[in-house]
Write a protein that holds these residues in place. Structure first.
Motif, PDB file in Angstrom:
ATOM      1  N   THR A   1       0.863  -1.188   0.000  1.00  0.00           N
ATOM      2  CA  THR A   1       0.000   0.000   0.000  1.00  0.00           C
ATOM      3  C   THR A   1       0.891   1.227   0.000  1.00  0.00           C
ATOM      4  OG1 THR A   1      -1.494  -1.202   1.502  1.00  0.00           O
ATOM      5  CG2 THR A   1      -1.937   1.118   1.135  1.00  0.00           C
ATOM      6  N   ALA A   2       0.526   2.177  -0.896  1.00  0.00           N
ATOM      7  CA  ALA A   2       1.271   3.429  -0.854  1.00  0.00           C
ATOM      8  C   ALA A   2       0.339   4.526  -0.417  1.00  0.00           C
ATOM      9  CB  ALA A   2       1.810   3.752  -2.258  1.00  0.00           C
ATOM     10  N   ILE A   3       0.804   5.344   0.487  1.00  0.00           N
ATOM     11  CA  ILE A   3      -0.018   6.470   0.938  1.00  0.00           C
ATOM     12  C   ILE A   3       0.737   7.757   0.769  1.00  0.00           C
ATOM     13  CG2 ILE A   3      -1.411   5.144   2.564  1.00  0.00           C
ATOM     14  CD1 ILE A   3       0.478   6.247   4.751  1.00  0.00           C
ATOM     15  N   ASP A   4      -0.039   8.817   0.640  1.00  0.00           N
ATOM     16  CA  ASP A   4       0.657  10.100   0.619  1.00  0.00           C
ATOM     17  C   ASP A   4       0.777  10.665   2.008  1.00  0.00           C
ATOM     18  OD1 ASP A   4      -2.130  12.220  -0.445  1.00  0.00           O
ATOM     19  OD2 ASP A   4      -1.788  10.987   1.369  1.00  0.00           O
ATOM     20  N   ARG A   5       1.268  11.776   2.042  1.00  0.00           N
ATOM     21  CA  ARG A   5       1.568  12.328   3.386  1.00  0.00           C
ATOM     22  C   ARG A   5       0.326  12.629   4.187  1.00  0.00           C
ATOM     23  NH1 ARG A   5       3.772  17.058   0.597  1.00  0.00           N
ATOM     24  NH2 ARG A   5       5.845  16.332   1.203  1.00  0.00           N
ATOM     25  N   LYS A   6      -0.786  12.534   3.602  1.00  0.00           N
ATOM     26  CA  LYS A   6      -2.022  12.733   4.370  1.00  0.00           C
ATOM     27  C   LYS A   6      -2.654  11.436   4.763  1.00  0.00           C
ATOM     28  CE  LYS A   6      -3.137  17.091   2.055  1.00  0.00           C
ATOM     29  NZ  LYS A   6      -2.630  16.893   0.738  1.00  0.00           N
ATOM     30  N   GLY A   7      -2.044  10.393   4.339  1.00  0.00           N
ATOM     31  CA  GLY A   7      -2.588   9.085   4.647  1.00  0.00           C
ATOM     32  C   GLY A   7      -3.589   8.584   3.636  1.00  0.00           C
ATOM     33  N   ILE A   8      -3.689   9.277   2.508  1.00  0.00           N
ATOM     34  CA  ILE A   8      -4.617   8.849   1.447  1.00  0.00           C
ATOM     35  C   ILE A   8      -3.941   7.723   0.689  1.00  0.00           C
ATOM     36  CG2 ILE A   8      -5.933   9.569  -0.547  1.00  0.00           C
ATOM     37  CD1 ILE A   8      -6.801  11.087   1.901  1.00  0.00           C
TER      38      ILE A   8
END
Lengths: 212, 1045
Positions: free
Chosen positions: B204-211
């Motif tokens: 899983t890849a998330i961005d810095r906002k956790g999306i």
């Protein structure tokens, strides 16, 4: 007085001169025969036993056994023998004493030979002869209460020892009584004799022949 | 024997159980070990999993970065293309489209100008996109270099992309255009997934906002939405790189490894999730394997143990139990088969022991059986004997029964008799006891002191016994029987030491049946009564005796303690109790040495107790001296004690007696006596001195000479009382002051001191005469200051005074007065002696004079009598026998002369001065003449030498000669006497010798008076008297006087 038999006599006196005089006197009398001489009471008793005389002429004051004692013995043993007391003393104790002892006559040594011979003969016949002085003494002793001072036997004993010179302790020892008892006796003796001292008592005792 | 089956089984099972438990216990650690190992393995696995997760994440990240790098390279390359540089839109578009088609990973390739307007794009979109508000654009515009934008959802593609950009510079090196690449994360991811991933792994890849930007395996529904696990997101954002555990999408527990995708921007993270379970798959498997193995082992071993135990323990023990049961049941042949007990030594031993025991039991049983048989035989034997005995016993019982009644009676009678000393009471009770069992009536008679038989006890229903029966019995001392019509009376005597003292009579009414004879019983009773009577009498005697003894002991003034043969106190009288401090009650039973503690007065050491010593040695131990008794309270008394043994009639020692007295008083007295004795000694010395003389004047001199030894003084005088006046008879010390005391007289009543002493008979002390108002001062007696005077008391009468004075004031003390008084008493005695001596002398003189007078009188009168006899008889004799006359005449003459001489003697006696005046020769001649005339003794007189003697010597010598002559006349039976008076060289010897019978000097009774008088006389002049005499040899009296003696 029978002439057939002479009166057999022994003379008793401690003085030889008196015996001598008496023997001479007896020689002058036909009916009197001297059968023996004694110088004291003991001899006298012996002679009486041996010779059995009829009469004994007895002096009273003699050494060893005196006249009174000898008289007593002779009279007891030989009643048929008469005793004539012949003495220079007539004190009123001696007379009754010797008469009590059995002497039949009492003559003084101032008596004449006739009176003496007579007295012996009478004595053998059983008759009493008293010299006047003796009679006087006898009467006095009877009429006056005998100056015995009513001493009891014990008191006499004690007095005798006092006379002999013993002190109270010694008296107590000899008589087996206590000293206080002796003192009692002594003071009784003094009062009976009406004396205050021992020496007075002794003098009185000697004077009255209260003790032997 | 007692083994309840349950219990036994529980033992068994517990043995088994224990074994199993043992095994279990062994397995437990093994299990633990296994678990430990397994857990270690798990940890290890976890660690590995984590590492794997992280590595995977890092791998994918690096892969992504590679893509980015390659993209960058591409961009750089593109930037160089002139078409791009020029901005040829058509060419660029075509280029970009072809690029896009080739590189599927790029969602788009495009170029924008500085305004953000699209210049060329790979995906033609109308309207053309403006990117001016895009982060990547802004960033790119800032950087002037390669920049990476954030991961985001592409506007166009609606896919997770990251836009990379590179600026295109114009000729002026100013940014003209920005080239951009959008990288499709999914594609990237897809590529990565071709790499080996463990099954169930997710990326899983998330961005810095956790999306969520990307998910493998693909899940489009998740893209663009927040991550389902906020905690994980939080951790990822926080830690940037690492591992974390958390719940997975499907709800299972998963392990996540994460790392940032874009290092530079940190705008995206990749999370690789793995199944937790898989991580531990190996470990768990191992654990399971272990567990299974262990379980198998455990079960196997338990099974083995169970079976083994059963076989090895349970069965043999069960066997043992079975055998024991059989044994208990009575089968003594039961044994354990040891062959079946295998291998276990303990059980074997037990089995063997059991067998042994069983065997011995069996043996015992056999023995028992044997003895039982023997016993049975004996018993039958016994039974036979018993039967016989029983028969005998039966017959005996009958007799006993009879006797018992008698004995009971007798013992009761004895008890009654012993219960009281009052015979009347006891005999009455005895009489009552007889009725009705023994007899119908009873009467007891005793002889009283007058030997009259009296009835002392009677029980009723007895007719009066016939008179004379009792008397007959007494006289004959035998029992008698008497029969009346109704009764038989038995009468027995009571005898003490063979003497009949009474009777017991019993009567029985005649009955049809034959009565049992009881005469012996009565005899026995009579005996006991006799004993009791005698005892009572003896006891009374002893009691009275004891009472008297106690009274005696009690009234003895000494302490008395009696002990038994062991030295223990049996009696202590009141004085002993008082002295020792022990009461009799306390002391009885104690040893004498506890109660009576004595020690030596000198050393304080304990000394032997005389009573104990007497006890030991059996002899009387005399008084100890200097013993101290210590009482119970510590008080000490000096005592004298003595002990004696008490012996019985066989002279055995049965005790001892200690007698002692407190000698404190005696000591005190002794002490006082000693003091007194000291005084007495002083006084005695003086007494000896005082009584050493019998002459009054010497006594008085000696009194004054010695008074100083008793009381010191300056002057002293002796006064005699004569008719109410006190006359000084002697004095000393006054001459010093020139006072002449000769014949000084003081009226007793008028002189204060004398008057007082006379009245009180007590000494008088005046400390200072000047202070004494009534003092009579004579002349100038101011030197006289103090005075002490004592009356001289003779036989309760005051005969005089002894006065002392001193020049010192208050010189004399009351002690002086006492001493003086004692001295005065001695002086009194000495005075008395002197006076008595004088008296005695006077008396003696008197007596002597009397005796002499008597002798003389006697002598003269005998002579005169004899002379008169002769003179009267001689004339008559002349007639009869003339020859005898002549000697008698001579005798007569002699007599007369002698009488004359005697009379002259008498006169001389009556006047002693004549005696002294006449010289010795003449005196002796006269004496001889008189004596020989009287006695027919031949007396020769020889006088040689000087004859002037001092008067007393003159007298004494004459008297001695006189007395000697008298003795000879009285006792000697001599015929010749020689008197010789010889004086030469100051020595005079008077000898009077006779030829008489002599005497034994030991037996001088009859002569003693005369001899002692002579000796006394000789002594009084200091002459020596000797006596030579022998029986049959005559006597010689010798008086020796030395002139200067």
């Amino acid at each position: 007085m029978t002439a057939s038999s002479r009166i057999r006599i022994i003379i008793v006196d401690d003085h030889e001169i008196v015996r001598n005089g008496l023997s001479v006197f007896l020689e002058t009398c036909e009916d009197l025969q001297l059968v023996g001489e004694a110088s004291n009471g003991a001899e006298a008793i012996r002679l009486c036993d041996e010779l059995q005389p009829d009469v004994v002429v007895m002096d009273l004051v003699m050494p060893e056994v005196d006249g009174i004692e000898a008289t007593r013995v002779i009279r007891r043993n030989h009643p048929q023998t008469q005793v004539v007391a012949l003495t220079s003393f007539e004190n009123d104790e001696l007379v009754p004493a010797v008469l009590k002892a059995g002497a039949i006559s009492y003559l003084l040594k101032n008596v004449s030979i006739d009176e003496l011979a007579d007295g012996i003969r009478k004595a053998h016949a059983g008759q009493t002869t008293l010299s006047p002085e003796a009679t006087q003494a006898l009467i006095e002793s009877v009429s006056r209460p005998s100056p015995q001072f009513d001493l009891s036997e014990r008191e006499r004993e004690v007095l005798g020892l006092i006379v002999r010179g013993y002190n109270n302790r010694e008296i107590g020892e000899r008589l087996y009584i206590s000293r206080s008892t002796v003192k009692n006796h002594v003071s009784n003796i003094f009062s009976k004799l009406s004396v205050d001292s021992r020496s007075e008592a002794v003098a009185l005792a000697l004077q009255h022949h209260l003790v032997e | 024997m007692r083994h309840p089956k349950l219990g036994f089984r529980s033992v068994l099972s517990s043995l088994q159980a224990r074994l199993l438990l043992l095994i279990v216990f062994i397995l437990v650690p093994v299990l633990l070990l296994t678990w430990y190992t397994v857990s270690q393995q798990s940890a290890f696995a976890l660690r590995k999993a984590r590492q794997d997760a992280l590595r995977l994440a890092q791998l994918s990240a690096s892969n992504q970065e590679q893509f980015i790098t390659s993209a960058q390279q591409l961009l750089v390359a593109l930037a160089q293309i002139p078409a791009v540089k020029s901005g040829d839109a058509a060419a660029c578009d075509a280029l970009f489209v072809s690029l896009r088609e080739q590189f599927t990973t790029y969602t788009n390739v495009f170029m924008v100008d500085t305004n953000g307007d699209t210049v060329c794009t790979g995906i033609p979109v109308t309207p053309p996109v403006n990117v001016v508000d895009r982060l990547w654009f802004r960033r790119a515009m800032e950087r002037m270099g390669f920049s990476v934008g954030d991961f985001e959802i592409g506007i166009v593609s609606k896919r997770p992309v990251v836009t990379l950009s590179y600026p295109v510079f114009d000729e002026n090196n100013r940014v003209k255009y920005q080239l951009g690449l959008s990288l499709d994360l999914r594609k990237v991811g897809d590529l990565i997934t071709s790499a080996a991933l463990p099954p169930d792994a997710t990326i899983t890849a998330i961005d810095r906002k956790g999306i969520v930007l990307y998910r493998y395996p693909s899940r489009d529904d998740l893209i663009g939405k927040p991550h389902w696990n906020p905690q994980v997101v939080q951790t990822v954002l926080a830690e940037q790189s690492g591992t974390v555990e958390g719940t997975g999408l499907d709800g299972s527990y998963r392990l996540f490894g994460f790392t940032p995708l874009d290092k530079t921007n940190g705008s995206a993270y990749v999370i690789v999730g793995m199944s937790y379970a898989n991580a531990f798959a190996d470990a768990n498997e191992l654990f399971l394997q272990y567990l299974v193995a262990l379980g198998l082992v455990g079960i196997v071993s338990l099974a083995v143990a169970f079976v083994g135990a059963r076989r090895l323990v349970v069965q043999p023990t069960r066997q043992l139990v079975a055998s024991t049961d059989r044994l208990a049941a009575g089968d003594l042949t039961a044994r354990v088969d040891t062959r079946q007990v295998e291998h276990t030594n303990e059980l074997l031993t037990l089995a063997r022991a059991f067998n042994h025991m069983a065997e011995s039991l069996e043996q015992r049983q056999r023995d028992l059986q044997q003895s039982n048989l023997n016993l049975a035989a004996e018993i039958s034997e016994r039974k036979k004997i018993e039967a016989e005995l029983q028969a005998a016993r039966d017959s005996l019982e009958i007799t006993v029964h009879e006797r018992t009644a008698e004995l009971v009676f007798l013992s009761e009678a004895s008890r009654i008799l012993a219960s009281d000393l009052d015979s009347r009471k006891t005999l009455q009770r005895v009489a009552e006891l007889v009725v009705p069992d023994i007899a119908d009536g009873c009467a007891i008679h005793l002889l009283d002191d007058d030997h009259i038989l009296r009835l002392v006890a009677a029980a009723p229903t007895l007719d009066r016994i016939p008179t004379g029966l009792a008397e007959q019995v007494i006289d004959s001392r035998h029992r008698r029987q008497f029969q009346t019509d109704e009764q038989v009376i038995e009468c027995v005597p009571v005898k003490i030491q063979g003497r009949a003292v009474g009777t017991i009579s019993c009567g029985r009414v005649l009955r049809n049946s034959e009565p049992t004879p009881y005469a012996n019983l009565l005899d026995e009773l009579a005996r006991r009564v006799a004993v009791a009577l005698d005892n009572a009498r003896l006891y009374r005697q002893v009691y009275e005796h004891r009472e008297r003894l106690l009274v005696t002991l009690g009234s003895i003034g000494d302490g008395v303690v009696a002990t038994d043969e062991n030295g223990c106190v049996t009696f202590m009288n009141a004085i002993a109790q008082g002295l020792t401090g022990w009461t009799e009650a306390e002391a009885i039973g104690r040893h004498l040495s506890d109660v009576f503690q004595i020690c030596s007065e000198a050393t304080g050491e304990p000394v032997q107790n005389p009573a104990l010593l007497a006890l030991a040695e059996g002899r009387i131990i005399g008084l100890n001296n200097h013993t101290i008794l210590t009482a119970r309270n510590g008080t000490q008394y000096p005592i004298d004690d003595s002990g004696a043994p008490i012996l019985d009639e066989n002279r055995r020692i049965i005790g001892s007696i200690l007698v002692f007295r407190d000698i404190t008083e005696r000591r005190r007295r002794e002490l006082a006596e000693q003091e007194q004795r000291a005084l007495s000694d002083a006084l005695r010395d003086t007494a000896l001195t005082l009584t050493g003389t019998l002459h009054l004047s010497e006594v008085l001199d000696r009194i004054l000479a010695n008074v100083g030894r008793v009381v010191p003084h300056d002057t002293a005088d002796i006064m005699f009382i004569e008719a109410g006046e006190a006359r000084i008879v002697r004095s000393q010390g006054y001459e010093r002051w020139g006072v002449d005391t000769t014949n000084l007289v003081f009226p007793v009543n008028d002189t204060a001191t004398l008057n007082q002493m006379m009245a009180t008979a007590e000494p008088m002390l005046i400390p200072d005469v000047r202070q004494f108002p009534a003092w009579v001062l004579v002349d100038n007696q101011d030197w006289m200051r103090s005075y002490v005077g004592v009356p001289i008391i003779l036989q309760s009468e005051i005969i005089g005074f002894l006065n002392l004075t001193s020049t010192t004031v208050d010189f004399f003390t009351p002690v002086h007065a006492d001493h003086l008084q004692a001295f005065a008493a001695q002086a009194a005695i000495a005075i008395q002696n002197a006076q008595l001596y004088e008296e005695a002398q006077t008396l003696a003189a008197m007596e002597e004079r009397q005796r002499l007078a008597y002798d003389l009188h006697d002598a003269v009168s005998q002579m005169l009598f004899s002379s008169s006899l002769l003179s009267e008889s001689l004339p008559r004799l002349w007639k009869r026998n003339p020859d005898k006359v002549e000697p008698q005449l001579e005798q007569l003459t002699r007599l007369n002369r002698g009488a004359h001489a005697e009379l002259r003697n008498l006169l001389m006696e009556l006047s002693p001065t004549n005696l002294i005046k006449t010289n010795m020769h003449e005196l002796l001649r006269q004496l001889a003449l008189a004596t020989s005339a009287r006695t027919n003794l031949r007396i020769d007189v020889h006088v040689n030498g000087q004859t002037n003697f001092p008067p007393d010597v003159h007298m004494t010598l004459y008297r001695i000669a006189q007395e000697a002559l008298n003795n000879i006349v009285k006792h000697a039976r001599a015929t010749q006497v020689d008197i010789a008076l010889t004086s030469e060289a100051g020595r005079t010897v008077l000898r009077v010798r006779d030829n008489g019978r002599g005497f034994d000097p030991q037996h001088v009774q009859s002569r003693s008076m005369g001899l002692s008088i002579m000796q006394e006389r000789a002594r009084s002049i200091g002459a020596v008297l000797e006596l030579k005499t022998e029986i049959g040899q005559g006597t010689e009296i010798i008086a020796i006087w030395a002139r200067d003696a």
